[in-house]
Design a protein around this motif. Structure first.
Motif, PDB file in Angstrom:
ATOM      1  N   CYS A   1      -5.707   8.646  -4.110  1.00 39.87           N
ATOM      2  CA  CYS A   1      -5.519   7.229  -3.804  1.00 39.87           C
ATOM      3  C   CYS A   1      -6.851   6.491  -3.849  1.00 39.87           C
TER       4      CYS A   1
ATOM      5  N   SER B   1      -5.356   8.951 -12.316  1.00 43.40           N
ATOM      6  CA  SER B   1      -4.149   8.337 -12.888  1.00 43.40           C
ATOM      7  C   SER B   1      -3.367   9.349 -13.720  1.00 43.40           C
TER       8      SER B   1
ATOM      9  N   GLU C   1       0.566   7.561  -4.515  1.00 45.15           N
ATOM     10  CA  GLU C   1       1.211   6.258  -4.652  1.00 45.15           C
ATOM     11  C   GLU C   1       1.701   5.744  -3.299  1.00 45.15           C
TER      12      GLU C   1
ATOM     13  N   ARG D   1      -1.277   4.455  -1.533  1.00 49.18           N
ATOM     14  CA  ARG D   1      -1.721   3.203  -2.132  1.00 49.18           C
ATOM     15  C   ARG D   1      -0.897   2.029  -1.603  1.00 49.18           C
TER      16      ARG D   1
END
Length: 222
Positions: free
Chosen positions: A43, A58, A107, A110
Motif C-alpha cells: 500500500c 502494482s 487495496e 489504500r
C-alpha cells in the motif's frame, strides 16, 4: 434413493479431523499475518511517488487479484521447482495465500488511508512527529478501524481457500477429509462433516472479530 447413511466412520475420525482443522487455522493465521504486513508495505509502495517502488507493487497487486489462488499455489509448489527451489506443501500453501492476501489487503489498506483526512498527518507532523511516528500513532490506528471488517472477511476467505492446499498434498481439513473418504468411500458423510467444521470456524472468527472490534473501537463508529 437407496443410499444408506453411515456416520460411525466420521465419529471415529473426529480426532484426526480436529487436528487437521487446527492445521487449517495455523496455515490461515500465518498466511494472514504475513499477508497483512506485506499488504501494508505494498500500500505504501503504491502510494509512493517513486516509480521504482510503485510499479512492482502494482504488478504484485494485479497478479494476486486477477489470477486464481489455485494457480498461485501450483506456481509456489511446482512452478518454483523448475528453478531448483523446492518448497514443502506447508510452505508453498502459506506463501501462496500470503501472496494473494497481500494483494487484496493492499487495496483494502489504500481505501482505509483514503478515508483518513490528510490533515491528520499534517497536524501530527506539525506537532513534531516524524513521518513514521505520525503514521504509526495517528493514521494507521484509524485505518485499522476503517478496514477491520473487510480484514475479517479476508481472514475467513483465507480459511476457506486453504482447502485448496489438499491439491498440493497438505493434510489440512480438506486433505484429511479426502484421505478418510478414499479409505471409507463415505463421501457425503465426511465432506458434510468438513463443511460443518468450516462453517463453525468461520462463524467463530466473525464472532471473535466483532467482540474484539467492539472492545477496541468502543464508542467509535465503524
Amino acid at each position: 434413493m437407496n443410499y444408506n447413511f453411515l456416520w460411525l466412520p466420521v465419529f471415529n475420525a473426529l480426532p484426526e479431523l480436529a487436528r487437521a482443522a487446527l492445521v487449517t487455522l495455523e496455515v490461515s493465521v500465518v498466511s494472514m499475518v504475513i499477508g497483512l504486513g506485506l499488504g501494508l508495505l505494498l500500500c505504501f509502495a503504491r502510494r509512493s511517488d517513486r516509480r521504482l517502488a510503485r510499479w512492482p507493487a502494482s504488478v504484485w497487486v494485479e497478479v494476486a487479484r486477477n489470477t486464481p489462488v489455485l494457480f498461485q499455489i501450483f506456481v509456489f509448489y511446482w512452478g518454483l521447482g523448475e528453478f531448483g527451489l523446492f518448497l514443502s506443501s506447508y510452505v508453498a500453501v502459506v506463501s501462496a495465500l500470503a501472496f494473494n492476501t497481500a494483494g487484496y489487503m493492499a487495496e483494502t489498506f489504500r481505501g482505509g488511508f483514503a478515508a483518513v483526512p490528510e490533515t491528520q498527518l499534517k497536524a501530527a507532523r506539525s506537532l513534531g512527529m516524524s513521518f513514521i511516528q505520525a503514521n504509526a500513532r495517528i493514521v494507521v490506528p484509524q485505518v485499522i478501524r476503517a478496514v477491520w471488517y473487510p480484514m475479517t472477511n479476508q481472514f475467513v476467505w483465507v480459511i476457506l481457500m486453504s482447502s485448496l492446499g489438499m491439491l498440493a498434498g497438505l493434510r489440512e481439513l480438506s486433505g484429511e477429509t479426502q484421505y478418510f473418504n478414499s479409505r471409507t468411500f463415505r463421501t457425503f458423510e465426511f465432506f458434510f462433516a468438513a463443511a460443518v467444521i468450516y462453517y463453525l470456524i468461520a462463524k467463530l472468527v466473525m464472532l471473535g472479530a466483532r467482540i474484539i472490534g467492539w472492545r477496541l473501537f468502543r464508542g467509535q463508529p465503524l
